[in-house]
Write a protein that holds these residues in place. Structure first.
Motif, PDB file in Angstrom:
ATOM      1  N   MET A 274       4.034  12.512  -9.698  1.00 25.37           N
ATOM      2  CA  MET A 274       2.721  12.966  -9.258  1.00 25.37           C
ATOM      3  C   MET A 274       2.845  14.330  -8.572  1.00 25.37           C
ATOM      4  SD  MET A 274      -0.575  12.633  -8.773  1.00 25.37           S
ATOM      5  CE  MET A 274      -1.022  10.918  -9.141  1.00 25.37           C
ATOM      6  N   PRO A 275       2.059  15.323  -8.980  1.00 23.36           N
ATOM      7  CA  PRO A 275       2.132  16.641  -8.340  1.00 23.36           C
ATOM      8  C   PRO A 275       1.838  16.560  -6.840  1.00 23.36           C
ATOM      9  CG  PRO A 275       0.938  16.794 -10.404  1.00 23.36           C
ATOM     10  CD  PRO A 275       1.154  15.333 -10.146  1.00 23.36           C
ATOM     11  N   GLY A 276       2.716  17.158  -6.044  1.00 20.99           N
ATOM     12  CA  GLY A 276       2.531  17.201  -4.597  1.00 20.99           C
ATOM     13  C   GLY A 276       2.991  15.960  -3.863  1.00 20.99           C
ATOM     14  N   VAL A 277       3.612  15.014  -4.550  1.00 24.47           N
ATOM     15  CA  VAL A 277       3.956  13.721  -3.957  1.00 24.47           C
ATOM     16  C   VAL A 277       5.046  13.841  -2.892  1.00 24.47           C
ATOM     17  CG1 VAL A 277       5.726  13.152  -5.665  1.00 24.47           C
ATOM     18  CG2 VAL A 277       4.513  11.309  -4.485  1.00 24.47           C
ATOM     19  N   LEU A 278       4.993  12.932  -1.923  1.00 22.01           N
ATOM     20  CA  LEU A 278       6.036  12.776  -0.918  1.00 22.01           C
ATOM     21  C   LEU A 278       6.311  11.295  -0.758  1.00 22.01           C
ATOM     22  CD1 LEU A 278       7.791  14.006   1.450  1.00 22.01           C
ATOM     23  CD2 LEU A 278       5.843  13.473   2.918  1.00 22.01           C
ATOM     24  N   GLN A 279       7.583  10.900  -0.835  1.00 18.66           N
ATOM     25  CA  GLN A 279       7.958   9.514  -0.554  1.00 18.66           C
ATOM     26  C   GLN A 279       8.171   9.372   0.946  1.00 18.66           C
ATOM     27  OE1 GLN A 279      11.493   8.099  -2.566  1.00 18.66           O
ATOM     28  NE2 GLN A 279      11.018   5.953  -2.126  1.00 18.66           N
ATOM     29  N   VAL A 280       7.464   8.421   1.554  1.00 18.03           N
ATOM     30  CA  VAL A 280       7.532   8.216   2.997  1.00 18.03           C
ATOM     31  C   VAL A 280       8.627   7.200   3.300  1.00 18.03           C
ATOM     32  CG1 VAL A 280       6.291   7.445   5.051  1.00 18.03           C
ATOM     33  CG2 VAL A 280       5.085   8.725   3.259  1.00 18.03           C
ATOM     34  N   THR A 281       9.610   7.605   4.063  1.00 18.65           N
ATOM     35  CA  THR A 281      10.671   6.695   4.480  1.00 18.65           C
ATOM     36  C   THR A 281      10.531   6.398   5.966  1.00 18.65           C
ATOM     37  OG1 THR A 281      12.238   7.424   2.782  1.00 18.65           O
ATOM     38  CG2 THR A 281      13.160   6.374   4.742  1.00 18.65           C
ATOM     39  N   LEU A 282      10.403   5.115   6.288  1.00 15.83           N
ATOM     40  CA  LEU A 282      10.280   4.670   7.672  1.00 15.83           C
ATOM     41  C   LEU A 282      11.558   3.960   8.083  1.00 15.83           C
ATOM     42  CD1 LEU A 282       6.678   3.114   7.571  1.00 15.83           C
ATOM     43  CD2 LEU A 282       7.325   5.433   8.275  1.00 15.83           C
ATOM     44  N   HIS A 283      12.062   4.303   9.247  1.00 16.14           N
ATOM     45  CA  HIS A 283      13.188   3.582   9.829  1.00 16.14           C
ATOM     46  C   HIS A 283      12.638   2.436  10.678  1.00 16.14           C
ATOM     47  CE1 HIS A 283      15.843   6.672   8.353  1.00 16.14           C
ATOM     48  NE2 HIS A 283      15.093   7.595   8.937  1.00 16.14           N
ATOM     49  N   PRO A 284      13.432   1.429  10.959  1.00 18.75           N
ATOM     50  CA  PRO A 284      12.931   0.302  11.744  1.00 18.75           C
ATOM     51  C   PRO A 284      12.272   0.765  13.047  1.00 18.75           C
ATOM     52  CG  PRO A 284      15.070  -0.233  10.825  1.00 18.75           C
ATOM     53  CD  PRO A 284      14.830   1.208  10.512  1.00 18.75           C
TER      54      PRO A 284
ATOM     55  N   ILE B 150      -8.547   4.730  10.842  1.00 22.05           N
ATOM     56  CA  ILE B 150      -7.153   5.083  10.632  1.00 22.05           C
ATOM     57  C   ILE B 150      -6.388   3.838  10.193  1.00 22.05           C
ATOM     58  CG2 ILE B 150      -6.335   4.631  12.987  1.00 22.05           C
ATOM     59  CD1 ILE B 150      -4.755   7.303  12.725  1.00 22.05           C
ATOM     60  N   GLN B 151      -5.424   4.051   9.352  1.00 21.00           N
ATOM     61  CA  GLN B 151      -4.621   2.964   8.783  1.00 21.00           C
ATOM     62  C   GLN B 151      -3.170   3.226   9.153  1.00 21.00           C
ATOM     63  OE1 GLN B 151      -6.274   1.215   5.143  1.00 21.00           O
ATOM     64  NE2 GLN B 151      -4.425   1.896   4.134  1.00 21.00           N
ATOM     65  N   TRP B 152      -2.374   2.172   9.270  1.00 19.28           N
ATOM     66  CA  TRP B 152      -0.972   2.412   9.588  1.00 19.28           C
ATOM     67  C   TRP B 152      -0.066   1.338   9.027  1.00 19.28           C
ATOM     68  CZ3 TRP B 152      -4.469   0.737  13.273  1.00 19.28           C
ATOM     69  CH2 TRP B 152      -4.195  -0.487  13.893  1.00 19.28           C
ATOM     70  N   ASN B 153       1.209   1.719   8.836  1.00 17.75           N
ATOM     71  CA  ASN B 153       2.299   0.826   8.473  1.00 17.75           C
ATOM     72  C   ASN B 153       3.357   0.941   9.561  1.00 17.75           C
ATOM     73  OD1 ASN B 153       0.960   0.386   6.080  1.00 17.75           O
ATOM     74  ND2 ASN B 153       2.462   1.405   4.782  1.00 17.75           N
ATOM     75  N   THR B 154       3.723  -0.180  10.160  1.00 12.31           N
ATOM     76  CA  THR B 154       4.816  -0.217  11.128  1.00 12.31           C
ATOM     77  C   THR B 154       5.959  -0.997  10.510  1.00 12.31           C
ATOM     78  OG1 THR B 154       3.321  -0.112  13.037  1.00 12.31           O
ATOM     79  CG2 THR B 154       5.544  -0.942  13.426  1.00 12.31           C
ATOM     80  N   ALA B 155       7.081  -0.337  10.292  1.00 12.59           N
ATOM     81  CA  ALA B 155       8.202  -0.958   9.590  1.00 12.59           C
ATOM     82  C   ALA B 155       9.132  -1.672  10.561  1.00 12.59           C
ATOM     83  CB  ALA B 155       8.979   0.099   8.814  1.00 12.59           C
ATOM     84  N   LEU B 156       9.442  -2.930  10.274  1.00 11.80           N
ATOM     85  CA  LEU B 156      10.440  -3.652  11.053  1.00 11.80           C
ATOM     86  C   LEU B 156      11.822  -3.520  10.419  1.00 11.80           C
ATOM     87  CD1 LEU B 156       8.455  -6.870  12.019  1.00 11.80           C
ATOM     88  CD2 LEU B 156       8.753  -4.755  13.314  1.00 11.80           C
ATOM     89  N   TYR B 157      11.855  -3.147   9.139  1.00  8.74           N
ATOM     90  CA  TYR B 157      13.098  -2.826   8.441  1.00  8.74           C
ATOM     91  C   TYR B 157      12.864  -1.513   7.704  1.00  8.74           C
ATOM     92  CZ  TYR B 157      13.555  -7.816   9.305  1.00  8.74           C
ATOM     93  OH  TYR B 157      13.563  -9.045   9.913  1.00  8.74           O
ATOM     94  N   GLU B 158      13.911  -0.859   7.267  1.00  7.24           N
ATOM     95  CA  GLU B 158      13.733   0.415   6.563  1.00  7.24           C
ATOM     96  C   GLU B 158      12.800   0.221   5.369  1.00  7.24           C
ATOM     97  OE1 GLU B 158      16.454   3.725   4.303  1.00  7.24           O
ATOM     98  OE2 GLU B 158      17.048   3.083   6.318  1.00  7.24           O
ATOM     99  N   ASP B 159      11.884   1.155   5.199  1.00  8.45           N
ATOM    100  CA  ASP B 159      10.814   1.011   4.212  1.00  8.45           C
ATOM    101  C   ASP B 159      10.568   2.351   3.534  1.00  8.45           C
ATOM    102  OD1 ASP B 159       8.379   0.784   2.844  1.00  8.45           O
ATOM    103  OD2 ASP B 159       7.512  -0.562   4.335  1.00  8.45           O
ATOM    104  N   SER B 160      10.747   2.384   2.214  1.00  4.97           N
ATOM    105  CA  SER B 160      10.483   3.598   1.429  1.00  4.97           C
ATOM    106  C   SER B 160       9.505   3.300   0.299  1.00  4.97           C
ATOM    107  CB  SER B 160      11.793   4.159   0.862  1.00  4.97           C
ATOM    108  OG  SER B 160      12.675   4.539   1.890  1.00  4.97           O
ATOM    109  N   CYS B 161       8.585   2.366   0.540  1.00  2.00           N
ATOM    110  CA  CYS B 161       7.678   1.904  -0.516  1.00  2.00           C
ATOM    111  C   CYS B 161       6.436   2.770  -0.697  1.00  2.00           C
ATOM    112  CB  CYS B 161       7.231   0.468  -0.225  1.00  2.00           C
ATOM    113  SG  CYS B 161       8.572  -0.744  -0.224  1.00  2.00           S
ATOM    114  N   LEU B 162       6.076   3.552   0.316  1.00  2.00           N
ATOM    115  CA  LEU B 162       4.819   4.295   0.286  1.00  2.00           C
ATOM    116  C   LEU B 162       5.026   5.707  -0.239  1.00  2.00           C
ATOM    117  CD1 LEU B 162       1.771   4.502   1.101  1.00  2.00           C
ATOM    118  CD2 LEU B 162       2.569   5.285   3.354  1.00  2.00           C
TER     119      LEU B 162
END
Length: 295
Positions: A199-209, A156-168
């Protein structure tokens, strides 16, 4: 009946968990990331992901940085990262999503994703362990490798955002099926997308801090970075020993010889040392480091 976190992860290939970092560690991690970023941008820390290079080896001759490698390395001098990696909160979430026990957890990678200082940068659409050039049949076979009886995922892989992050950007459910013709067309080019939202089916992931997104590394995904938005996102992975050497190719390409040295072991608590021992056992089982490229 409410859907469980694991059921959502199995179906969609990703799930967001808010506020996983305990309060006492949050400030320490924020300071550690600031120190690591400063050392990287000043040239003190040479292990970085350089703009213009998506996959390892990254080298050190790029014009700008989009990531900091090996953040648990003792020479970086930031023990907060190892504390977070082996914390019971993080391990508990991974165990739930992988349906495994503590004794199955295997140490893998821990890096830091940051904003470039003066460049826009994007990653092309990809799966981490399936080549973009794979045919439909090859892709189907590669995705089926991750099925081990009732064990669907071995990492499993993960991103933990320390600031708002909408890059993924991700395509939910794509970790289970080959690409459609249009998805294949957009992900077969060596160039990153100008607009990932086409991209068909895409979702932009927004992470809050404080949010953590856990995702299967074979979900179709890409990233887009801007020098205008501050980013400090903890990017890591953890394995399940029940998958055997399945993860060796993807993990060992990052050059982890320093993890076998005593100075690193001394920075870890008992749980971290147990995960490290399982990583070393996997590496010794395959006999040598394995180089690999998505190209």
């Amino acid at each position: 009946m409410a859907i469980t976190l694991k059921e959502r992860f199995d179906e969609q290939g990703f799930v967001i968990v808010p506020n996983l970092i305990i309060t006492e560690l949050r400030a320490e991690l924020e300071q550690a990331t600031e120190n690591a970023i400063s050392k990287t941008r000043s040239g003190v820390w040479p292990h970085r992901r350089v703009v213009g290079k998506q996959f390892p080896p990254y080298g050190n001759d790029g014009p700008d940085s989009w990531g900091v490698q090996h953040v648990m390395h003792p020479e970086l001098g930031e023990p907060a990262f190892a504390k977070w990696y082996s914390s019971k909160e993080l391990r508990g979430a991974v165990e739930e999503l992988l349906a495994c026990q503590d004794e199955n957890l295997q140490m893998e990678l821990f890096n830091l994703l940051i904003n470039p200082e003066s460049h826009e940068f994007a990653l092309r659409w990809h799966r981490d362990d399936v080549k973009t050039t794979a045919t439909d049949e090859e892709e189907r076979e590669a995705l089926e490798i991750w099925n081990h009886g009732n064990l669907r995922f071995v990492e499993i892989q993960w991103n933990t955002a320390l600031y708002e992050d909408s890059c993924l950007f991700v395509v939910p459910g794509s970790h289970r099926v080959p690409r459609t013709d249009e998805q294949r067309s957009q992900s077969s080019t060596p160039d990153p997308p100008e607009d990932p939202m086409t991209m068909p089916g895409v979702l932009q992931v927004t992470l809050h801090p404080g949010d953590t997104v856990f995702y299967n590394n074979n979900i179709l995904h890409c990233g887009k970075y801007s020098e205008k938005a501050k980013r400090a996102t903890l990017h890591a992975s953890m394995g399940d020993t029940r998958g055997g050497a399945t993860r060796a190719r993807n993990v060992l390409q990052h050059g982890l010889a320093w993890m076998k040295e005593e100075p690193f072991r001394k920075t870890l608590d008992k749980d971290g040392q147990g995960m490290l021992d399982r990583l070393i056992a996997m590496q010794e089982g395959v006999g040598h480091d394995i180089g690999y490229s998505q190209d």
